[in-house]
Scaffold this motif. Structure first.
Motif, mmCIF file in Angstrom:
data_model
loop_
_atom_site.group_PDB
_atom_site.id
_atom_site.type_symbol
_atom_site.label_atom_id
_atom_site.label_comp_id
_atom_site.label_asym_id
_atom_site.label_seq_id
_atom_site.Cartn_x
_atom_site.Cartn_y
_atom_site.Cartn_z
ATOM 1 N N GLU A 85 0.825 -1.152 0.026
ATOM 2 C CA GLU A 85 0.111 0.096 -0.110
ATOM 3 C C GLU A 85 0.899 1.226 0.120
ATOM 4 O OE1 GLU A 85 -2.336 -0.523 3.262
ATOM 5 O OE2 GLU A 85 -3.626 -1.981 2.655
ATOM 6 N N SER A 86 1.950 1.060 0.816
ATOM 7 C CA SER A 86 2.864 2.504 0.701
ATOM 8 C C SER A 86 3.574 2.603 -0.491
ATOM 9 C CB SER A 86 3.927 2.346 1.827
ATOM 10 O OG SER A 86 3.217 2.009 3.262
ATOM 11 N N GLU A 91 3.895 5.511 -5.578
ATOM 12 C CA GLU A 91 3.888 5.740 -6.879
ATOM 13 C C GLU A 91 2.868 6.837 -7.306
ATOM 14 O OE1 GLU A 91 3.164 1.783 -8.016
ATOM 15 O OE2 GLU A 91 5.338 1.224 -7.953
ATOM 16 N N GLU A 92 1.669 6.811 -6.636
ATOM 17 C CA GLU A 92 0.673 7.722 -6.926
ATOM 18 C C GLU A 92 1.061 8.917 -6.700
ATOM 19 O OE1 GLU A 92 -2.722 8.368 -8.602
ATOM 20 O OE2 GLU A 92 -2.000 6.373 -8.698
ATOM 21 N N TRP A 93 1.802 9.514 -5.509
ATOM 22 C CA TRP A 93 2.337 10.784 -5.438
ATOM 23 C C TRP A 93 3.430 11.181 -6.303
ATOM 24 C CZ3 TRP A 93 0.855 15.148 -2.977
ATOM 25 C CH2 TRP A 93 2.111 15.793 -2.564
ATOM 26 N N THR A 96 1.663 12.290 -9.519
ATOM 27 C CA THR A 96 1.184 13.402 -9.150
ATOM 28 C C THR A 96 2.204 14.594 -9.351
ATOM 29 O OG1 THR A 96 -0.443 12.660 -7.795
ATOM 30 C CG2 THR A 96 0.086 14.937 -7.534
ATOM 31 N N LEU A 97 3.489 14.334 -8.543
ATOM 32 C CA LEU A 97 4.433 15.266 -8.698
ATOM 33 C C LEU A 97 5.175 15.570 -9.925
ATOM 34 C CD1 LEU A 97 6.448 14.583 -5.521
ATOM 35 C CD2 LEU A 97 5.412 16.514 -5.720
ATOM 36 N N GLU A 98 4.994 14.545 -10.758
ATOM 37 C CA GLU A 98 5.553 14.653 -12.191
ATOM 38 C C GLU A 98 4.728 15.527 -12.877
ATOM 39 O OE1 GLU A 98 6.022 10.490 -13.751
ATOM 40 O OE2 GLU A 98 7.893 10.220 -12.571
ATOM 41 N N LYS A 99 3.216 15.142 -12.593
ATOM 42 C CA LYS A 99 2.259 15.784 -13.323
ATOM 43 C C LYS A 99 2.367 17.484 -13.004
ATOM 44 C CE LYS A 99 -2.739 16.372 -14.308
ATOM 45 N NZ LYS A 99 -4.154 15.806 -14.133
ATOM 46 N N ARG A 100 2.606 17.766 -11.594
ATOM 47 C CA ARG A 100 2.930 19.051 -11.265
ATOM 48 C C ARG A 100 4.015 19.742 -11.789
ATOM 49 N NH1 ARG A 100 1.118 19.137 -4.857
ATOM 50 N NH2 ARG A 100 -0.730 18.864 -5.111
ATOM 51 N N VAL A 101 5.180 19.093 -11.993
ATOM 52 C CA VAL A 101 6.395 19.566 -12.527
ATOM 53 C C VAL A 101 6.181 20.018 -13.717
ATOM 54 C CG1 VAL A 101 8.771 19.022 -13.093
ATOM 55 C CG2 VAL A 101 8.119 18.485 -10.774
ATOM 56 N N GLU A 102 5.328 19.123 -14.670
ATOM 57 C CA GLU A 102 5.178 19.300 -16.215
ATOM 58 C C GLU A 102 4.481 20.545 -16.342
ATOM 59 O OE1 GLU A 102 3.442 15.961 -18.094
ATOM 60 O OE2 GLU A 102 5.146 14.649 -17.427
#
Length: 168
Positions: A85-86, A91-93, A96-102
């Motif tokens: 689960e962790s 991986e989900e985080w 999300t971070l990669e999307k925000r960086v883009e």
């Protein structure tokens, strides 16, 4: 009877050795069975920990007993589930971070393009300002020359007017 006594003694000794051998064999088999029953689940846990250390989190250890080793296997399976689960959350985080960086990178690129456009307009405005300033300097020079010419004409006209009046 001495021979009978020695034969009975030998028979008792042999029976004692035989009973001792049977008891030792049975105890050894019982001991090996108990040891095998304890060590097999521990070996499974040991192999599972190595597999998990390699990154295989899809692993479950079979819980065969209800004793401490079984409890250890249950705890191990719960730990693996939490790790799974962790990892999923991480991986989900990460996604999300990669999307925000883009998004931020794209936003910064757009801002950079806008700043370049503003910079080019400022350069053009500065060039126009310099040209206008040069024209104003030239106009001031011409005005100064015109004033000097007017003053000189006036200064020349006054004595000439007196001479002209005297001539008339």
């Amino acid at each position: 009877p001495m021979n009978d006594l020695l034969a009975a003694k030998r028979s008792i000794f042999l029976k004692g050795v035989l009973v001792t051998a049977v008891i030792l064999s049975a105890a050894s088999l019982l001991y090996l069975s108990v040891i095998r029953r304890i060590t097999r689940p521990l070996e499974q846990l040991s192999r599972a920990t190595h597999d998990i250390a390699e990154g295989n989190l899809d692993l479950r250890v079979a819980v065969a007993t209800g004793d401490e080793v079984g409890e250890l296997a249950k705890s191990f399976n719960r730990m693996v589930q939490r790790l799974r689960e962790s990892r999923h959350e991480i991986e989900e985080w990460n996604r999300t971070l990669e999307k925000r960086v883009e998004e931020r990178t794209q936003s910064l690129q757009e801002a950079h393009r806008a700043l370049e456009d503003v910079n080019q307009r400022l350069v053009r405005a500065m060039d126009e300002l310099r040209a206008t300033q040069d024209q104003m300097v030239q106009a001031e020079k011409m005005a100064a020359v015109g004033q000097m010419a007017s003053t000189m004409a006036h200064e020349i006209k006054n004595p000439l007017a007196g001479i002209r009046a005297a001539l008339e």
